[in-house]
Write a protein that holds these residues in place. Structure first.
Motif, PDB file in Angstrom:
ATOM      1  N   GLU A  47       0.755   2.356  -7.366  1.00 35.25           N
ATOM      2  CA  GLU A  47       2.256   2.437  -6.989  1.00 35.25           C
ATOM      3  C   GLU A  47       2.976   1.321  -8.057  1.00 35.25           C
ATOM      4  N   PHE A  48       2.428   0.163  -8.137  1.00 40.11           N
ATOM      5  CA  PHE A  48       2.949  -0.883  -8.778  1.00 40.11           C
ATOM      6  C   PHE A  48       2.943  -0.337 -10.413  1.00 40.11           C
ATOM      7  N   LYS A  51       5.473   2.385 -11.011  1.00 41.22           N
ATOM      8  CA  LYS A  51       6.902   1.875 -11.054  1.00 41.22           C
ATOM      9  C   LYS A  51       7.167   1.205 -12.384  1.00 41.22           C
ATOM     10  N   LEU A  55      10.022   2.345 -14.903  1.00 42.26           N
ATOM     11  CA  LEU A  55      10.964   1.374 -15.165  1.00 42.26           C
ATOM     12  C   LEU A  55      11.384   1.139 -16.558  1.00 42.26           C
ATOM     13  N   SER A 126       9.420 -11.315   2.131  1.00 46.14           N
ATOM     14  CA  SER A 126      10.717 -11.000   1.598  1.00 46.14           C
ATOM     15  C   SER A 126      11.669 -12.266   1.524  1.00 46.14           C
ATOM     16  N   LYS A 264      10.682  -6.048  -9.902  1.00 41.66           N
ATOM     17  CA  LYS A 264      11.250  -4.932  -9.493  1.00 41.66           C
ATOM     18  C   LYS A 264      10.208  -3.971  -8.954  1.00 41.66           C
ATOM     19  N   ALA A 265       9.062  -3.684  -9.816  1.00 39.81           N
ATOM     20  CA  ALA A 265       8.186  -2.839  -9.375  1.00 39.81           C
ATOM     21  C   ALA A 265       7.362  -3.494  -8.253  1.00 39.81           C
ATOM     22  N   LYS A 267       8.593  -5.481  -5.794  1.00 43.67           N
ATOM     23  CA  LYS A 267       9.146  -5.281  -4.608  1.00 43.67           C
ATOM     24  C   LYS A 267       8.895  -3.807  -4.161  1.00 43.67           C
ATOM     25  N   TYR A 268       9.038  -2.860  -5.094  1.00 44.36           N
ATOM     26  CA  TYR A 268       8.712  -1.580  -4.757  1.00 44.36           C
ATOM     27  C   TYR A 268       7.275  -1.370  -4.018  1.00 44.36           C
ATOM     28  N   ALA A 269       6.279  -1.855  -4.768  1.00 46.49           N
ATOM     29  CA  ALA A 269       4.891  -1.832  -4.379  1.00 46.49           C
ATOM     30  C   ALA A 269       4.776  -2.368  -3.038  1.00 46.49           C
ATOM     31  N   GLU A 271       6.843  -2.700  -0.617  1.00 48.13           N
ATOM     32  CA  GLU A 271       7.466  -1.731   0.596  1.00 48.13           C
ATOM     33  C   GLU A 271       6.463  -0.581   0.576  1.00 48.13           C
ATOM     34  N   TYR A 272       5.827  -0.207  -0.249  1.00 42.91           N
ATOM     35  CA  TYR A 272       4.731   0.902  -0.148  1.00 42.91           C
ATOM     36  C   TYR A 272       3.926   0.519   0.548  1.00 42.91           C
TER      37      TYR A 272
END
Length: 331
Positions: A47-48, A51, A55, A126, A264-265, A267-269, A271-272
């Motif tokens: 996922e990282f 993303k 991006l 976080s 940013k990627a 943070k997305y990973a 959350e996943y």
């Protein structure tokens, strides 16, 4: 005068153009993952990676090498911290491996019974406290920088023999992998510490070199450990915190924009991972039960905490304030 200024103007344009090209230069990075494809950590890695590529509009690509192909936590971190070594750019590692390089704040994440539940961990991940810990190895000049935290679920002990309570650990060979906290837990439980690399753990359980080890449920399944050590006691002594790090040399070579993309990627990973891990734990336990694994619930956790009292106090001694901040994040 025209002859004087015209070349200067052209030169300025060329400099700007060159700078833009450098900013947009495509880069390919190598990422190491000790766990196999199918593990929660490998899924988060993917996922990282997706993303980052999204991006960056494909200008940053990352090639993942899972299943410990590039080495275990210790070997990968050693390779990344060697001056001039660019073979591994990014890796998913355990905070304990980084703590072994003198990063004492990283050791706090492995202190037994620190995190009360998943929500507690993600509130930490976080928080400003997490940012301080992620930057610890970079500021110390170790050779890596933390990008983001993830988790693999609560860690539990499993064995080649039935585990009904803490008394069953006495005299048993417990895999500690050179981790001082795990060695302290083993001592508290009156076991024998054995240093075995993760990549050699399956065979070590087969041969009897170790009889007890510990992993999160998903990794226990993904590595087929239940086939040689089918008994697991759900003590939840540690939340399996993990960390994605980047080599300092690689980080320093990136532009500001590229760095922001990786963060940013991350943070997305994260959350996943937060949304996926509990579901994966439930699925893993159902599969493991169907395949013959035996689970024991812990009815009284207090004696387990008491057994770990010495290693807890020793590990937090130099970071009592920041450890207190982590504990206070619990709901």
């Amino acid at each position: 005068m025209r002859n004087f200024f015209f070349p200067i103007a052209i030169l300025s344009t060329l400099v700007v153009f060159s700078s833009c090209n450098k900013e947009q230069k495509n880069i390919k990075l190598t990422m190491a993952e000790p766990n196999p494809e199918g593990s929660i950590s490998a899924k988060v890695d993917h996922e990282f990676i997706k993303k980052v590529e999204e991006l960056s509009n494909g200008s940053i690509t990352i090639e993942l090498h899972a299943s410990g192909i590039l080495g275990d936590n210790t070997a990968v971190l050693k390779a990344m911290t060697q001056p001039g070594s660019r073979g591994i750019n990014i890796a998913r590692l355990s905070p304990a491996a980084i703590a072994n390089y003198g990063c004492t704040m990283h050791g706090l994440l492995g202190v037994p019974y620190t995190f009360k539940n998943h929500a507690h961990f993600w509130k930490f991940a976080s928080s400003p406290v997490a940012e301080v810990i992620l930057d610890e190895p970079y500021k110390a000049g170790i050779g890596v920088k933390g990008l983001f935290f993830m988790e693999e679920g609560f860690r539990h002990f499993f064995s080649t023999k039935p585990l009904n309570d803490i008394e069953d650990f006495e005299g048993e060979k417990i895999r500690t992998a050179g981790n001082s906290v795990m060695e302290g837990i083993s001592l508290g439980m009156k076991g024998q510490s054995v240093n075995v690399a993760f990549t050699a753990l399956y065979s070590a359980l087969q041969t009897g070199k170790v009889s007890i080890a510990e992993q999160p449920l998903v990794n226990y399944l993904a590595n087929d450990f239940h086939k040689v050590a089918p008994y697991m006691i759900l003590d939840g002594h540690e939340l399996g915190a993990a960390e994605v790090v980047i080599a300092s040399e690689t980080w320093d070579s990136l532009s500001k924009e590229q760095k922001e993309i990786l963060v940013k990627a991350g943070k997305y990973a994260g959350e996943y991972c937060m949304n996926a891990v509990q579901e994966k734990e439930k699925e893993a336990k159902e599969i493991l039960t169907a395949e013959g694994a035996k689970f024991t619930e812990v009815k009284d956790i207090s004696k387990w905490q008491k057994a770990c009292a010495d290693v807890i106090s020793e590990t937090v001694r130099s970071n009592t304030a920041i450890y207190g901040e982590i504990i206070n994040l619990a709901d």
